[in-house]
Enzyme design. Structure first.
Site, mmCIF file in Angstrom:
data_model
loop_
_atom_site.group_PDB
_atom_site.id
_atom_site.type_symbol
_atom_site.label_atom_id
_atom_site.label_comp_id
_atom_site.label_asym_id
_atom_site.label_seq_id
_atom_site.Cartn_x
_atom_site.Cartn_y
_atom_site.Cartn_z
ATOM 1 C CG HIS A 173 68.551 -5.815 14.777
ATOM 2 N ND1 HIS A 173 69.630 -6.547 14.327
ATOM 3 C CD2 HIS A 173 67.533 -6.115 13.938
ATOM 4 C CE1 HIS A 173 69.281 -7.240 13.263
ATOM 5 N NE2 HIS A 173 67.992 -7.014 13.000
ATOM 6 C CG HIS A 193 61.310 -11.571 15.899
ATOM 7 N ND1 HIS A 193 60.413 -11.148 14.954
ATOM 8 C CD2 HIS A 193 62.471 -11.794 15.235
ATOM 9 C CE1 HIS A 193 60.990 -11.122 13.773
ATOM 10 N NE2 HIS A 193 62.251 -11.508 13.911
HETATM 11 P P1 2AM Z 1 65.003 -10.167 12.067
HETATM 12 O O1 2AM Z 1 66.318 -10.866 12.187
HETATM 13 O O2 2AM Z 1 64.634 -9.396 13.263
HETATM 14 O O3 2AM Z 1 63.909 -11.084 11.624
HETATM 15 C C1 2AM Z 1 68.362 -6.912 8.762
HETATM 16 O O4 2AM Z 1 68.615 -7.649 7.595
HETATM 17 C C2 2AM Z 1 67.133 -7.408 9.444
HETATM 18 O O5 2AM Z 1 65.983 -7.203 8.640
HETATM 19 C C3 2AM Z 1 67.177 -8.885 9.715
HETATM 20 O O6 2AM Z 1 67.833 -9.110 10.926
HETATM 21 C C4 2AM Z 1 65.745 -9.285 9.717
HETATM 22 O O7 2AM Z 1 65.191 -9.064 10.990
HETATM 23 C C5 2AM Z 1 65.137 -8.302 8.746
HETATM 24 N N1 2AM Z 1 65.015 -8.889 7.416
HETATM 25 C C6 2AM Z 1 65.981 -9.325 6.612
HETATM 26 N N2 2AM Z 1 65.489 -9.775 5.467
HETATM 27 C C7 2AM Z 1 64.182 -9.617 5.542
HETATM 28 C C8 2AM Z 1 63.125 -9.876 4.647
HETATM 29 N N3 2AM Z 1 63.340 -10.394 3.427
HETATM 30 N N4 2AM Z 1 61.899 -9.600 5.060
HETATM 31 C C9 2AM Z 1 61.681 -9.080 6.281
HETATM 32 N N5 2AM Z 1 62.633 -8.796 7.155
HETATM 33 C C10 2AM Z 1 63.881 -9.058 6.792
#
Ligand code: 2AM
Length: 200
Positions: A44, A128
């Site tokens: 995603h 991304h």
């Molecule tokens: P990303 O993998 O696209 O970077 C679900 O947990 C999604 O939210 C993750 O896949 C991550 O996206 C994003 N995410 C998780 N923890 C996060 C955090 N502490 N701050 C920002 N984005 C986060």
């Protein structure tokens, strides 16, 4: 006592993009080492991560997002180039870059709506698609520098017709995402110029 949901807003890649990511794994692993890959169905592009939210707030958050997305049209999202956080020479999180100006507009509208709901404004955002996390690095910085050769690889174009609000269930084998709400982008998009676009 109410539950807390770990939530985020995201758009999804089309099936062709999921397959293109899977078929690039061998090349990426040769340069990056031991990688825990994101499951194809879990890929995603996060627009905004909310963290833990009281479950009774979800309806208000969804309503605010719905207003923010109102009138937005479907759009083409191009996936191009492998990148890594913090850097390609010291990769921890591997991703594919996302090029889609309308996505930035949507994310800004969503962020403004969430600020009105009491969330802090998000910082700089680089769209991304996270494809994996490096468990242990292989080879020298030069070997890993081969990842740079994938910096321009085109993974294709997804036609984005909705945004989703997901709940993340943290599990030992990798998070599982549950769709809480779907926001169709109904504002009359123009598919011209998306020769290799695919409907989700
Ligand atoms: P990303 O993998 O696209 O970077 C679900 O947990 C999604 O939210 C993750 O896949 C991550 O996206 C994003 N995410 C998780 N923890 C996060 C955090 N502490 N701050 C920002 N984005 C986060």
């Amino acid at each position: 006592m109410s539950e807390r949901y770990r939530c985020f807003f995201a758009v999804d890649p089309c099936d062709d993009l999921r397959r293109a990511v899977t078929s690039a794994r061998g090349t990426v692993a040769a340069a990056a080492g031991d990688v825990r890959w994101t499951r194809p169905e879990s890929l995603h592009v996060t627009l905004e991560f909310l963290g833990d939210v009281q479950s009774e707030r979800i309806d208000a958050i969804a309503a605010a997002a719905s207003v923010a997305f109102d009138g937005s049209a479907p759009f083409a999202m191009r996936a191009r180039g492998i990148g890594a956080f913090p850097t390609l020479r010291r990769p921890r999180v591997l991703w594919i870059g996302i090029e889609a100006p309308p996505l930035k507009t949507l994310a800004a509208a969503l962020d403004a709506a969430l600020v009105r709901c009491g969330f802090p404004a998000s910082g700089p955002w680089r769209p991304h698609l996270t494809i994996g996390r490096v468990r242990s690095l292989r080879g020298s910085a030069e070997t890993r520098g081969r990842l740079e050769a994938l910096g321009e690889r085109d993974f294709g174009t997804t036609w984005v017709e909705s945004v989703q609000l997901y709940r993340s269930h943290l599990q030992p084998g990798g998070s599982v995402y549950e769709e809480l709400a779907r926001f169709p982008l109904a504002g009359g998009g123009d598919k011209e110029g998306v020769a290799d676009g695919h409907r989700q």
